[in-house]
Design an enzyme around this catalytic site. Structure first.
Site, PDB file in Angstrom:
ATOM      1  N   ASP A   1     -16.356  55.626 -37.547  1.00 32.13           N
ATOM      2  CA  ASP A   1     -17.669  56.234 -37.800  1.00 32.13           C
ATOM      3  C   ASP A   1     -18.585  55.982 -36.602  1.00 32.13           C
ATOM      4  O   ASP A   1     -18.978  54.852 -36.336  1.00 32.13           O
ATOM      5  CB  ASP A   1     -18.265  55.640 -39.080  1.00 32.13           C
ATOM      6  CG  ASP A   1     -19.596  56.267 -39.466  1.00 32.13           C
ATOM      7  OD1 ASP A   1     -20.123  57.096 -38.699  1.00 32.13           O
ATOM      8  OD2 ASP A   1     -20.132  55.905 -40.532  1.00 32.13           O
TER       9      ASP A   1
ATOM     10  N   HIS B   1       1.071  56.859 -22.946  1.00 30.32           N
ATOM     11  CA  HIS B   1       1.586  55.975 -23.997  1.00 30.32           C
ATOM     12  C   HIS B   1       1.865  54.567 -23.490  1.00 30.32           C
ATOM     13  O   HIS B   1       1.894  53.607 -24.267  1.00 30.32           O
ATOM     14  CB  HIS B   1       2.840  56.569 -24.635  1.00 30.32           C
ATOM     15  CG  HIS B   1       3.029  56.167 -26.063  1.00 30.32           C
ATOM     16  ND1 HIS B   1       2.745  54.890 -26.536  1.00 30.32           N
ATOM     17  CD2 HIS B   1       3.459  56.872 -27.139  1.00 30.32           C
ATOM     18  CE1 HIS B   1       3.005  54.834 -27.825  1.00 30.32           C
ATOM     19  NE2 HIS B   1       3.432  56.024 -28.220  1.00 30.32           N
TER      20      HIS B   1
END
Length: 460
Positions: free
Chosen positions: A400, A173
């Site tokens: 995508d 993180h």
């Protein structure tokens, strides 16, 4: 990892940027990043419809993903670097950083599974343990003479025969927040779909690495409060529990409008309310009520806390660009008594307090960094803590790679972080998807409370 049931490893790869495109570079951590040094890794999963043969996967998809990841890494060098931490508390001269040297690489694993793609990519309750083989480990920390190194990013792509592909991502993180991760994924997907980085560079926003957020006092305070002596621990993947299930609930616009109406009907003078605050308040109250339904006996005056991340890029002076690389958020910690939260008006009070907490933080006369040295004081309060992972402002369903948009997006790391995931819905960015992980009986109780409350909100 090679002996995980339902999973066959096809290939272990190490992906580096093209030679001589980065060289030796380092990125210092800011006080925003340091706050996440001791947190467990973040695990995300993306499911894609892919009704094609294994030969097409191995001969076309694997080479394309390797090539496109290599090209993308040259623009996002920290993803391929290593986190460098100096655990000695008496050495204040050397600071944590992400460092890249020529030859560094990212672990990219390709696998095949016999798990049910349609089941895993649905919304109904599914066994948590079935998701864990699909996310990669981050890698082991290595102790050198006076510092520790740790990989910050890894990828696993898993083929479901003739039905789908999952892309599992694990990152430390301290590397980045959701904004940076979203930018990286958009870039990688663009390069994978087009075969080159020019469309991404022309239409996208390459990351900004300038460390313009300089506040030495906040930095030193945050670093001193972080027990780096405990950093040398190999990060563990999410543990398994056969009784825990995860499910996705959808809050449509009509539901959100009904929840807002409930809040404003009872609190017409409330200064700040939003889709986000009523959603968080509603989830929080439903979780606590589900525990009551399970027989939990908690004192009326015992405290509950809810934590949301407030984005700071646009709220700094001067503001940072959205493509600023790294973490740039502040914790807003809201506290309420258990008796209030599980009461009849618990949701309304929770939404009120969350809205007031965010409003107070972002509207300080001295800017959002005023009293930043107190941001984490709330964590010291003895209370049960829950929080939100993610944001509906970033539509991860738009990622995508050339196979169409994602069918399902899951934040697997909520399983051990006491968090709930919140994202834009795949059907409509104005609807919200909520991901939760509970023991199976609590999930049943939560689902009934959640759905009954929405019916009441729409009817009111």
């Amino acid at each position: 990892m090679d002996n995980i049931p339902n999973l066959t490893i096809l290939e272990h790869s190490r992906i580096s940027p093209p030679p001589s495109t980065i060289g030796h570079r380092s990125l210092p951590l800011t006080f925003f990043d340091i706050a996440w040094l001791l947190f467990p890794p973040v695990h995300h999963l993306y499911f894609y419809h892919f009704p094609y043969s294994k030969s097409h996967f191995t001969e076309t998809v694997i080479p394309n993903l390797k090539h496109s990841l290599s090209i993308t890494l040259q623009h996002y060098f920290p993803f391929v670097g290593k986190l460098i931490v100096y655990p000695n508390p008496h050495d204040s001269t050397r600071k944590p950083e992400i460092r890249h040297v020529e030859g560094d690489s990212v672990a990219l694993t390709f696998a095949e599974t016999t798990l049910d793609f349609n089941d895993l990519s649905a919304n109904h309750p599914r066994k948590c343990e079935n998701f864990y083989p699909l996310v990669p480990p981050l890698g082991n920390a290595v102790k050198e003479s006076d510092y520790v190194t740790l990989p910050v990013f890894s990828v696993q792509v898993t083929y479901f025969p003739n039905s789908g592909i999952s892309i599992g991502l694990t990152n430390h993180h301290s590397l980045s927040d959701a904004n940076t991760r979203f930018g990286f994924l958009k870039a990688w997907a663009s390069v994978c779909e087009t075969g080159e980085d020019q469309p991404f560079l022309k239409n996208g926003s390459p990351p900004v690495f300038d460390r313009v957020v300089v506040n030495p006092q906040l930095y030193e305070n945050r670093l001193n409060q972080t027990r780096l002596g405990t950093f040398y621990q190999a990060p563990s993947l999410v543990g398994s529990s056969s009784d825990r299930v995860r499910a996705t609930f959808v809050l449509a616009r009509t539901h959100i409008s009904g929840l807002k109406k409930q809040v404003l009907t009872q609190l017409p003078m409330l200064e700040y309310t939003s889709s986000f605050t009523v959603t968080c308040g509603y989830i929080w109250s439903c979780i606590v009520k589900s525990l009551v339904n399970m027989g939990e006996k908690k004192g009326e005056d015992e405290l509950e806390q809810f934590i949301v991340s407030v984005g700071c890029r646009s709220r700094l002076d001067p503001p940072l660009p959205e493509n600023y690389f790294g973490n740039c958020s502040a914790p807003c910690i809201v506290t309420i008594k258990n008796g209030v939260l599980k009461g009849e008006n618990g949701f309304v009070m929770a939404a009120k307090l969350i809205g007031e907490g965010i409003s107070k933080m972002v509207n300080k006369k001295g800017g959002i960094l005023e009293y930043a040295d107190r941001w984490y004081d709330g964590f010291k309060i003895p209370a049960r803590k829950m929080g939100i992972s993610g944001t509906p402002k970033l539509n991860f369903y738009d990622i995508d790679f050339g196979w169409g948009k994602a069918m399902k997006y899951e934040v697997v790391s909520i399983d051990y972080s006491a968090s709930v995931s919140l994202s834009a819905c795949k059907e409509s960015a104005q609807d919200f998807e909520i991901g939760v992980c509970f023991p199976s009986m609590q999930m049943e109780a939560f689902g009934k409370i959640f759905n009954d409350g929405l019916e009441s909100a729409i009817a009111s």
